[in-house]
Write a protein that holds these residues in place. Structure first.
Motif, mmCIF file in Angstrom:
data_model
loop_
_atom_site.group_PDB
_atom_site.id
_atom_site.type_symbol
_atom_site.label_atom_id
_atom_site.label_comp_id
_atom_site.label_asym_id
_atom_site.label_seq_id
_atom_site.Cartn_x
_atom_site.Cartn_y
_atom_site.Cartn_z
ATOM 1 N N ALA A 134 0.824 -1.184 0.076
ATOM 2 C CA ALA A 134 -0.078 -0.115 -0.082
ATOM 3 C C ALA A 134 1.053 0.967 0.091
ATOM 4 O O ALA A 134 0.619 2.309 -0.700
ATOM 5 N N GLY A 135 1.950 1.296 0.840
ATOM 6 C CA GLY A 135 2.781 2.452 0.814
ATOM 7 C C GLY A 135 3.423 2.709 -0.408
ATOM 8 O O GLY A 135 3.635 3.885 -0.913
ATOM 9 N N GLY A 136 3.837 1.640 -1.036
ATOM 10 C CA GLY A 136 4.776 1.503 -2.311
ATOM 11 C C GLY A 136 3.526 2.190 -3.581
ATOM 12 O O GLY A 136 3.939 3.010 -4.239
ATOM 13 N N TRP A 137 2.317 1.808 -3.388
ATOM 14 C CA TRP A 137 1.345 2.046 -4.410
ATOM 15 C C TRP A 137 1.145 3.578 -4.376
ATOM 16 O O TRP A 137 1.188 4.597 -5.319
ATOM 17 N N LEU A 244 11.097 -8.013 0.679
ATOM 18 C CA LEU A 244 10.401 -7.083 1.114
ATOM 19 C C LEU A 244 10.943 -5.721 1.744
ATOM 20 O O LEU A 244 10.429 -4.788 1.554
ATOM 21 N N LEU A 245 12.189 -5.740 1.862
ATOM 22 C CA LEU A 245 13.071 -4.582 2.233
ATOM 23 C C LEU A 245 13.258 -3.637 1.057
ATOM 24 O O LEU A 245 13.075 -2.434 1.034
ATOM 25 N N LEU A 246 13.272 -4.377 -0.074
ATOM 26 C CA LEU A 246 13.122 -3.521 -1.618
ATOM 27 C C LEU A 246 11.894 -2.642 -1.527
ATOM 28 O O LEU A 246 11.994 -1.907 -2.390
ATOM 29 N N SER A 247 10.790 -2.750 -0.669
ATOM 30 C CA SER A 247 9.733 -1.773 -0.542
ATOM 31 C C SER A 247 10.239 -0.378 -0.190
ATOM 32 O O SER A 247 9.355 0.483 -0.143
ATOM 33 N N LEU A 248 11.349 -0.460 0.456
ATOM 34 C CA LEU A 248 11.894 0.835 0.845
ATOM 35 C C LEU A 248 12.411 1.739 -0.112
ATOM 36 O O LEU A 248 12.693 3.063 -0.013
ATOM 37 N N LEU A 249 12.590 1.177 -1.372
ATOM 38 C CA LEU A 249 13.288 2.009 -2.408
ATOM 39 C C LEU A 249 12.285 3.047 -2.833
ATOM 40 O O LEU A 249 12.919 4.039 -2.964
ATOM 41 N N MET A 273 5.044 6.624 2.828
ATOM 42 C CA MET A 273 6.530 6.288 3.356
ATOM 43 C C MET A 273 6.224 5.753 4.864
ATOM 44 O O MET A 273 7.060 4.702 5.131
ATOM 45 N N LEU A 274 5.472 6.112 5.425
ATOM 46 C CA LEU A 274 5.021 5.497 6.717
ATOM 47 C C LEU A 274 4.494 4.367 6.713
ATOM 48 O O LEU A 274 4.679 3.423 7.556
#
Length: 312
Positions: A134-137, A244-249, A273-274
């Motif tokens: 959801a955050g990445g979206w 999953l950490l890649l979602s921080l990109l 981001m949150l």
């Protein structure tokens, strides 16, 4: 002894820290590429990125020794990774030449989410995955607008990025130092693959020192520092955790855009981001899911199809 001491130093650093360094430099490279797009074609920038990285690895690790000392069958994974690196970088730059960076990032994000979903075996990890997705979206502001050719390159980049995570994790399993040597060898393969399609597009930069230095900066920031950190992180993190950490990109892209390009995030992006940070914080590795070093014979006993379907 000296090599062993350096290995011990890297193992004392938390693997997540290597990933965070990689996440920062992953988008510093594209920031440098902005300086080049008005002077060098997309394929020229892609060639400069890979060529400068290959030269750095050649001088630092002397990876050609692997080609001399390793039997042919064991080199198939390195050849596959090198081909993936060349095509992935090329498709990425061709995609952002036709589509907004946010759209390309959103499509690229689909791959890591799928990999993470394959390794999410608990309700807690599934919830973490939903938060991160959801955050990445929200961060990437997905919109179906642009040219069909751009979408073709974007989805090709997504598939190749998934293969990079799978193959990169494979070459990392024998340890950080060994993985870096194999990465250097793969980068030489990538240079061979991309040279026929990119070398002629680089000529304007070769004769102008500022452009050449900018191209070298793209290579170091985009392909040397983050890929080395990826290897050091992959060597000690399960593939699902790394995916999953890649979602921080997307979050790191927003931060780099704010400080380098003065693109300040909107409220919806801050919420994204949150959500991503919450997903990473909620995610927990299974006690039975660990990284087990693999012997070198795995490089000549598994096909790419088998590698893609190996249980996490």
């Amino acid at each position: 002894m000296h090599q062993q001491q350096k290995t011990n130093v890297t193992t004392t650093i938390p693997p997540h820290l290597f990933f965070f360094v990689s996440a920062i430099f992953h988008y510093l490279g594209p920031a440098c590429a902005v300086l080049l797009f008005s002077h060098v074609s997309v394929l020229g920038v892609a060639w400069l990125r890979i060529a400068s990285a290959a030269v750095v690895f050649a001088l630092w690790r002397r990876p050609w020794r692997l080609f001399i000392a390793t039997p042919w069958k064991k080199l198939r994974l390195l050849l596959a990774l090198g081909t993936v690196l060349a095509l992935m970088n090329t498709c990425f730059y061709l995609a952002i030449a036709h589509l907004p960076l946010g759209t390309v990032g959103a499509i690229e994000f689909i791959g890591p989410i799928l990999l993470a979903a394959l390794g999410a075996r608990t309700s807690r990890n599934i919830a973490a995955l939903i938060l991160a997705a959801a955050g990445g979206w929200l961060l990437t502001d997905v919109r179906l607008a642009g040219e069909p050719l751009g979408f073709m390159f974007a989805f090709a980049n997504c598939a190749l990025f998934m293969l990079y995570v799978i193959l990169g994790h494979r070459i990392a399993q024998d340890g950080g130092s060994t993985g870096i040597d194999r990465l250097g060898a793969a980068m030489l393969v990538a240079l061979v693959v991309i040279t026929p399609i990119g070398i002629t597009h680089t000529l304007p930069a070769i004769t102008q020192l500022p452009l050449l230095l900018a191209g070298i900066g793209v290579g170091i920031c985009s392909s040397v520092i983050p890929y080395v950190c990826d290897q050091l992180a992959m060597a000690r993190l399960p593939r699902a955790t790394y995916a999953l950490l890649l979602s921080l990109l997307p979050a790191s892209a927003a931060i780099i855009g704010m400080f380098i390009l003065h693109q300040f995030p909107a409220t919806i992006e801050i919420i994204g981001m949150l959500l991503v940070a919450g997903g990473v914080a909620l995610h927990r590795e299974s006690e039975t899911q660990s990284v087990t070093p693999i012997s070198s014979n795995m490089y000549d006993t598994k096909s790419l199809d088998e590698l893609s379907h190996t249980p996490l």
